[in-house]
Motif scaffolding. Structure first.
Motif, PDB file in Angstrom:
ATOM      1  N   GLU A 145       0.862  -1.184   0.000  1.00 43.01           N
ATOM      2  CA  GLU A 145       0.000   0.000   0.000  1.00 43.01           C
ATOM      3  C   GLU A 145       0.898   1.233   0.000  1.00 43.01           C
ATOM      4  O   GLU A 145       1.707   1.422   0.889  1.00 43.01           O
ATOM      5  N   ASP A 146       0.759   1.986  -1.060  1.00 41.61           N
ATOM      6  CA  ASP A 146       1.494   3.246  -1.155  1.00 41.61           C
ATOM      7  C   ASP A 146       0.619   4.425  -0.747  1.00 41.61           C
ATOM      8  O   ASP A 146       1.119   5.443  -0.299  1.00 41.61           O
ATOM      9  N   SER A 147      -0.696   4.261  -0.928  1.00 42.83           N
ATOM     10  CA  SER A 147      -1.656   5.289  -0.525  1.00 42.83           C
ATOM     11  C   SER A 147      -3.046   4.657  -0.527  1.00 42.83           C
ATOM     12  O   SER A 147      -3.203   3.486  -0.887  1.00 42.83           O
ATOM     13  N   ARG A 148      -4.042   5.442  -0.171  1.00 35.87           N
ATOM     14  CA  ARG A 148      -5.420   4.936  -0.185  1.00 35.87           C
ATOM     15  C   ARG A 148      -5.892   4.592  -1.594  1.00 35.87           C
ATOM     16  O   ARG A 148      -6.835   3.841  -1.767  1.00 35.87           O
ATOM     17  N   THR A 149      -5.250   5.148  -2.579  1.00 30.55           N
ATOM     18  CA  THR A 149      -5.651   4.909  -3.960  1.00 30.55           C
ATOM     19  C   THR A 149      -4.631   4.088  -4.742  1.00 30.55           C
ATOM     20  O   THR A 149      -4.770   3.906  -5.947  1.00 30.55           O
ATOM     21  N   ASP A 150      -3.604   3.606  -4.079  1.00 27.35           N
ATOM     22  CA  ASP A 150      -2.572   2.792  -4.726  1.00 27.35           C
ATOM     23  C   ASP A 150      -2.199   1.651  -3.786  1.00 27.35           C
ATOM     24  O   ASP A 150      -1.324   1.787  -2.933  1.00 27.35           O
ATOM     25  N   TRP A 151      -2.887   0.507  -3.941  1.00 22.81           N
ATOM     26  CA  TRP A 151      -2.678  -0.635  -3.078  1.00 22.81           C
ATOM     27  C   TRP A 151      -3.096  -1.918  -3.805  1.00 22.81           C
ATOM     28  O   TRP A 151      -3.825  -1.863  -4.802  1.00 22.81           O
ATOM     29  N   HIS A 152      -2.640  -3.034  -3.311  1.00 24.52           N
ATOM     30  CA  HIS A 152      -3.138  -4.335  -3.760  1.00 24.52           C
ATOM     31  C   HIS A 152      -2.856  -5.374  -2.680  1.00 24.52           C
ATOM     32  O   HIS A 152      -1.991  -5.168  -1.832  1.00 24.52           O
ATOM     33  N   SER A 153      -3.627  -6.447  -2.720  1.00 21.96           N
ATOM     34  CA  SER A 153      -3.392  -7.569  -1.821  1.00 21.96           C
ATOM     35  C   SER A 153      -3.729  -8.863  -2.550  1.00 21.96           C
ATOM     36  O   SER A 153      -4.664  -8.909  -3.347  1.00 21.96           O
ATOM     37  N   VAL A 154      -2.928  -9.889  -2.278  1.00 18.72           N
ATOM     38  CA  VAL A 154      -3.111 -11.198  -2.897  1.00 18.72           C
ATOM     39  C   VAL A 154      -3.071 -12.251  -1.795  1.00 18.72           C
ATOM     40  O   VAL A 154      -2.196 -12.203  -0.920  1.00 18.72           O
ATOM     41  N   LEU A 155      -4.013 -13.180  -1.839  1.00 17.00           N
ATOM     42  CA  LEU A 155      -4.048 -14.303  -0.910  1.00 17.00           C
ATOM     43  C   LEU A 155      -3.818 -15.592  -1.685  1.00 17.00           C
ATOM     44  O   LEU A 155      -4.461 -15.818  -2.714  1.00 17.00           O
ATOM     45  N   VAL A 156      -2.898 -16.402  -1.196  1.00 21.90           N
ATOM     46  CA  VAL A 156      -2.628 -17.713  -1.778  1.00 21.90           C
ATOM     47  C   VAL A 156      -2.997 -18.747  -0.726  1.00 21.90           C
ATOM     48  O   VAL A 156      -2.500 -18.693   0.405  1.00 21.90           O
ATOM     49  N   ARG A 157      -3.862 -19.686  -1.109  1.00 26.09           N
ATOM     50  CA  ARG A 157      -4.294 -20.719  -0.165  1.00 26.09           C
ATOM     51  C   ARG A 157      -3.973 -22.097  -0.730  1.00 26.09           C
ATOM     52  O   ARG A 157      -4.078 -22.315  -1.933  1.00 26.09           O
ATOM     53  N   GLY A 158      -3.629 -23.008   0.168  1.00 22.80           N
ATOM     54  CA  GLY A 158      -3.389 -24.380  -0.249  1.00 22.80           C
ATOM     55  C   GLY A 158      -2.659 -25.161   0.816  1.00 22.80           C
ATOM     56  O   GLY A 158      -2.361 -24.660   1.898  1.00 22.80           O
TER      57      GLY A 158
END
Length: 157
Positions: free
Chosen positions: A88-101
């Protein structure tokens, strides 16, 4: 109290921000760190980790500073682990990824070679690894990426 229609709109907006397969893969290849969540009976254990991603598995090094290793003990009893990778760089520049297994300890020389290659490609190691006791155990583990989800402020296609 939150208006239910506002919550529904927030959820709809989040669904519109789902990342494409390519964007999720890129995020996993670009980041070498995340938080690995493991479980034993009714107890959770989440730990920051460095990892390498090969498109099918996330590979981890577990350095044992003491026996038994807490990570290894939890990993052995976890049926389905989750790796969370985010930026997260700002409220308008973010991402999240979840890997399950499923997570498993790697045993064969071929598995170790593949894991080392993936880790060399994008793993990141803090300085404390240099200070690890060389007499401690070093094990390689892999998380099979059976379910991968991701969201971003501005999803890529």
């Amino acid at each position: 109290m939150t208006d239910p229609s506002e919550t529904s709109a927030d959820v709809d907006a989040l669904v519109a921000n789902e990342m494409s397969d390519g964007a999720r893969d890129e995020a996993l290849r670009d980041h070498g760190t995340g938080v690995l969540a493991l479980a034993r009976e009714n107890e959770a254990y989440a730990v920051p980790v460095s990892f390498g991603y090969d498109g099918d598995h996330c590979h981890f090094v577990f350095v044992g500073y003491h026996e038994p290793s807490t990570k290894a003990t939890f990993a052995e009893t976890t049926e389905r682990a989750t790796l969370t990778v985010y930026a997260e760089d700002s409220r308008t520049d973010w991402h999240s990824v979840l890997v399950r297994g499923a997570v498993e300890q790697l045993e064969s020389e071929a598995e170790w070679a593949a894991a080392r290659e993936a880790i060399d490609d994008n793993g990141w190691y803090p300085s404390l690894f240099r200070e690890a006791d060389p007499r401690g155990s070093v094990d390689l583990w892999a998380l099979e990426a059976t379910a991968v989800t991701g969201y971003a402020a501005s999803p890529s296609t």
